[in-house]
Design a protein around this motif. Structure first.
Motif, mmCIF file in Angstrom:
data_model
loop_
_atom_site.group_PDB
_atom_site.id
_atom_site.type_symbol
_atom_site.label_atom_id
_atom_site.label_comp_id
_atom_site.label_asym_id
_atom_site.label_seq_id
_atom_site.Cartn_x
_atom_site.Cartn_y
_atom_site.Cartn_z
ATOM 1 N N LYS A 165 3.095 11.493 10.302
ATOM 2 C CA LYS A 165 2.112 11.266 9.243
ATOM 3 C C LYS A 165 0.717 11.416 9.847
ATOM 4 C CE LYS A 165 2.178 9.120 4.941
ATOM 5 N NZ LYS A 165 2.783 9.974 3.935
ATOM 6 N N SER A 225 8.264 2.706 -2.444
ATOM 7 C CA SER A 225 8.055 1.434 -1.740
ATOM 8 C C SER A 225 7.425 1.638 -0.357
ATOM 9 C CB SER A 225 9.393 0.708 -1.577
ATOM 10 O OG SER A 225 10.280 1.541 -0.848
ATOM 11 N N GLU A 232 15.901 10.398 4.489
ATOM 12 C CA GLU A 232 16.925 10.367 3.432
ATOM 13 C C GLU A 232 18.051 11.378 3.683
ATOM 14 O OE1 GLU A 232 15.243 10.185 -0.460
ATOM 15 O OE2 GLU A 232 13.666 8.824 0.194
HETATM 16 N N1 LIG Z 1 0.308 12.097 1.657
HETATM 17 C C1 LIG Z 1 0.284 11.329 0.578
HETATM 18 N N2 LIG Z 1 -0.610 11.559 -0.405
HETATM 19 C C2 LIG Z 1 -0.644 10.792 -1.503
HETATM 20 N N3 LIG Z 1 0.172 9.739 -1.711
HETATM 21 C C3 LIG Z 1 1.073 9.454 -0.780
HETATM 22 C C4 LIG Z 1 1.185 10.228 0.419
HETATM 23 N N4 LIG Z 1 2.175 9.711 1.161
HETATM 24 C C5 LIG Z 1 2.653 8.655 0.466
HETATM 25 N N5 LIG Z 1 1.992 8.500 -0.691
HETATM 26 C C6 LIG Z 1 2.200 7.447 -1.688
HETATM 27 O O1 LIG Z 1 2.596 6.290 -1.012
HETATM 28 C C7 LIG Z 1 3.612 5.600 -1.697
HETATM 29 C C8 LIG Z 1 4.838 5.462 -0.821
HETATM 30 O O2 LIG Z 1 5.376 6.757 -0.618
HETATM 31 P P1 LIG Z 1 6.736 6.998 0.172
HETATM 32 O O3 LIG Z 1 7.027 8.453 0.134
HETATM 33 O O4 LIG Z 1 6.646 6.361 1.490
HETATM 34 O O5 LIG Z 1 7.765 6.200 -0.730
HETATM 35 P P2 LIG Z 1 9.332 6.157 -0.638
HETATM 36 O O6 LIG Z 1 9.701 4.721 -0.647
HETATM 37 O O7 LIG Z 1 9.845 6.957 0.478
HETATM 38 O O8 LIG Z 1 9.709 6.815 -2.028
HETATM 39 P P3 LIG Z 1 10.805 7.923 -2.360
HETATM 40 O O9 LIG Z 1 12.113 7.266 -2.219
HETATM 41 O O10 LIG Z 1 10.507 8.269 -3.786
HETATM 42 O O11 LIG Z 1 10.578 9.054 -1.423
HETATM 43 C C9 LIG Z 1 3.884 6.391 -2.961
HETATM 44 O O12 LIG Z 1 3.156 5.809 -4.016
HETATM 45 C C10 LIG Z 1 3.340 7.760 -2.630
HETATM 46 O O13 LIG Z 1 2.904 8.400 -3.794
#
Ligand SMILES: Nc1ncnc2c1ncn2[C@@H]1O[C@H](COP(=O)(O)OP(=O)(O)OP(=O)(O)O)[C@@H](O)[C@H]1O
Length: 617
Positions: free
Chosen positions: A79, A66, A195
């Motif tokens: 980031k 998300s 997390e």
């Molecule tokens: N550096 C990156 N390269 C490619 N895709 C990314 C990158 N960072 C984030 N994403 C994509 O952005 C979206 C959000 O990622 P994010 O890690 O913020 O989700 P999250 O809510 O923390 O999920 P999780 O609980 O699984 O860690 C995902 O579809 C992820 O694949």
């Protein structure tokens, strides 16, 4: 509608309030890259996200994918800023640069701690490198570490090792608390955690969040991403941000979230956990007649919950506050950004000390290195025991022996390829958190790991093989032989270092390092006569560690020694001339210079590659 109260739970008193972090219109995109070229369309992972993280405990929740970790990383400056299309992050009204990471605390999801060190030693390592020695004496650092140990309830395991794959150490919860403690050493006013409860049982998770809650009351604004927490954990949240497909669907007081969604027609069952219920809403597993009706009016695929949130009073209130802050409170300049708290030499001392202690406490690799060299020394000595001076066997056996020795020096160093791969996570975390400079880490590996682990075993190997084989007598010749073996070995290590710093996968690194070694061997002048075969590739010999090692060993052995053929005496230089080798002192030393050149170039490039490692998340 009753307006949300933006302060924390009633009756909760702060001893000291932490800073307020605000972010406006964050738009973050990622694009797949292949061979340094961007391919495919941009993917928006944060879409126009604005909000306020207030003093207290701020939780970011959402389904997997998300964008909660992305939001946390963007506001924490972890980031890659290249993806930030638009948006601004401010702390107490000051614009923040990507260097905020260094002046705040960031606890990564997978704890990166030195496994052979105890909890106290890990904390002291952080204190030694991140507290300015002119402001904190050793006693002060010890006192700070003791205070953190007490605060995080780590007294019982303070002297227990963290644990490695060979050593059972502290529990998962204690590891996490130690990771938090590593950041608390600098008394950060902002603490980000990715997390922090993942992989922990619910009681341990509860105790971690309780401790974060306590910290938040003492002046640290705590911000973390979290997966479905249990109710006792949820109760500790002051502010809640709910993410769905890169957009906010709620951001405000945690204790107002249920009421907000009740107004949208979502009603929680009596015994349901609010956190589970909120996640079910974002996942579309709970329906509301109000929202079903609204969905029909929005365009297909539009995030109705996000749109509804943007129209809400609570969001309008946030926008107003952000506007006011931007206008009245905006301070030109930047929030405190990083630098290093300690000098280069102090860092080198602390990091070298840790590397040596780690090596002594995890001595398997060093023992293996020493044993292999002793066994190979004895084996080579037995195979070529007391080589005679009579021709032709004198030359044949010496040539075979030297090739065998040099091959051993080169290929025995394939293991060096793992040096930067094994510790990549800990290096990236510590380096980007401002513990030490890249050069310090690199030099500590050379001084405290590479030199003792290679120099001592190779000197032992050379002594055993040299005297068992009965090579050119005289201490000077032995010293030159040992030097040749050491430099050959270091040249091979430096190639392995370069690959190790450039590639993060062990299997690929192994391939990349074996390939040049094989080429160097083929073009070293021993296996192929480059004048008659492959002459167009003969230039490769100038890059061959084998060539320089073999040439130096031959010159050292044949120069000044006489051989016997059918009763007549033939000086060794005759053989050297026949081989086209220069028997003068420079003839010998030019090979050492060439080996030193290979070492210097490869080591320098390894350092450059270490600096280039992607530290962004
Ligand atoms: N550096 C990156 N390269 C490619 N895709 C990314 C990158 N960072 C984030 N994403 C994509 O952005 C979206 C959000 O990622 P994010 O890690 O913020 O989700 P999250 O809510 O923390 O999920 P999780 O609980 O699984 O860690 C995902 O579809 C992820 O694949």
């Amino acid at each position: 509608m009753k307006m949300a109260n933006n302060s924390v739970s009633p009756g909760e008193n702060f001893q000291q309030e932490g800073p307020t972090l605000t972010f406006s219109q964050l738009n973050y995109v990622i694009q797949e890259t292949r061979c340094c070229r961007k391919i495919g369309p941009e993917k928006h992972i944060l879409k126009n996200v604005s909000g306020i993280m207030r003093p207290g405990v701020n939780a970011i929740m959402g389904a997997t994918g998300s964008g909660k970790t992305s939001l946390l990383d963007v506001i924490a400056g972890r980031k890659n800023p290249a993806g930030l299309r638009q948006g601004r992050v401010m702390v107490n009204g000051k614009v923040v640069t990507s260097k905020l990471g260094i002046s705040s605390g960031y606890v990564v999801q997978d704890d990166v701690l030195m496994g052979t060190f105890s909890v106290r030693e890990n904390l002291l390592f952080s204190a030694n490198l991140r507290l300015n020695p002119s402001l904190y004496s050793n006693m002060d650092k010890q006192a700070k570490v003791n205070e953190i140990i007490k605060e995080l309830g780590l007294e019982d395991c303070a002297n227990t090792k963290i644990g490695t794959e060979f050593l059972r150490g502290v529990s998962g919860g204690e590891r996490k608390r130690c990771s938090i403690g590593m950041e608390l050493v600098t008394s950060p006013s902002l603490l980000f955690l990715d997390e922090p409860t993942t992989g922990l049982d619910s009681n341990t998770a509860n105790s971690i969040i309780s401790q974060l809650h306590n910290l938040s009351r003492k002046g640290t604004t705590v911000i973390f991403s979290i997966h479905q927490p249990r109710y006792s954990i949820f109760k500790l949240f002051d502010q809640l941000t709910l993410m769905h497909k890169g957009e906010m669907v709620y951001s405000g007081p945690a204790n107002y979230a249920l009421e907000y969604f009740a107004n949208l027609g979502y009603h929680i069952d009596q015994f349901n956990n609010p956190a589970d219920f909120l996640m079910d809403i974002t996942n579309g597993q709970v329906t509301s007649s109000v929202m079903e009706f609204e969905k029909q009016h929005y365009a297909d695929g539009q995030n109705t919950l996000a749109t509804r949130y943007q129209q809400s009073h609570i969001y309008q209130h946030v926008l107003q506050e952000l506007d006011q802050m931007n206008q009245s409170n905006f301070v030109k300049g930047q929030a405190k950004s990083g630098g290093y708290a300690t000098s280069f030499f102090y860092q080198l001392h602390v990091v070298c000390r840790r590397t040596i202690l780690n090596m002594l406490r995890n001595p398997q690799t060093s023992y293996a290195q020493m044993s292999v060299n002793i066994v190979f020394g004895i084996l080579s000595g037995l195979i070529y025991y007391q080589i005679p001076l009579t021709l032709p066997e004198a030359i044949q056996n010496r040539t075979g022996a030297f090739f065998f020795l040099i091959m051993n020096m080169v290929f025995a160093n394939l293991s060096a390829v793992e040096i930067f791969i094994n510790e990549r996570a800990i290096f990236i975390h510590e380096n980007s958190s401002g513990y030490y400079r890249t050069s310090v880490y690199f030099l500590s590996k050379i001084f405290a790991d590479l030199l003792p682990n290679r120099l001592i075993p190779i000197t032992a190997f050379s002594a055993i093989a040299y005297y068992m084989m009965g090579l050119n007598p005289g201490i000077k010749y032995f010293a030159c032989f040992a030097l040749t073996m050491v430099l050959t070995s270091l040249a091979a290590v430096s190639v392995a270092f370069l690959v190790s710093a450039s590639v993060s996968l062990f299997a690929i690194a192994n391939l990349f390092v074996a390939l040049p070694f094989v080429f160097m061997m083929v073009f070293g002048g021993f296996l192929v006569d480059l004048n008659s075969m492959l002459s167009w590739l003969s230039w490769i010999k100038w890059f061959s560690i084998f060539k320089y090692g073999l040439d130096a060993a031959f010159i050292n052995e044949f120069e000044g020694q006489n051989f016997i053929s059918n009763g007549s005496v033939i000086p060794g230089v005759v053989f050297l001339e026949r081989q086209g080798l220069d028997s003068s002192a420079w003839g010998f030393w030019q090979n050492q210079v060439a080996l030193l050149g290979i070492i210097t170039v490869c080591m320098f490039l390894s350092y450059v590659q270490l600096r280039r490692i992607n530290r962004w998340k």
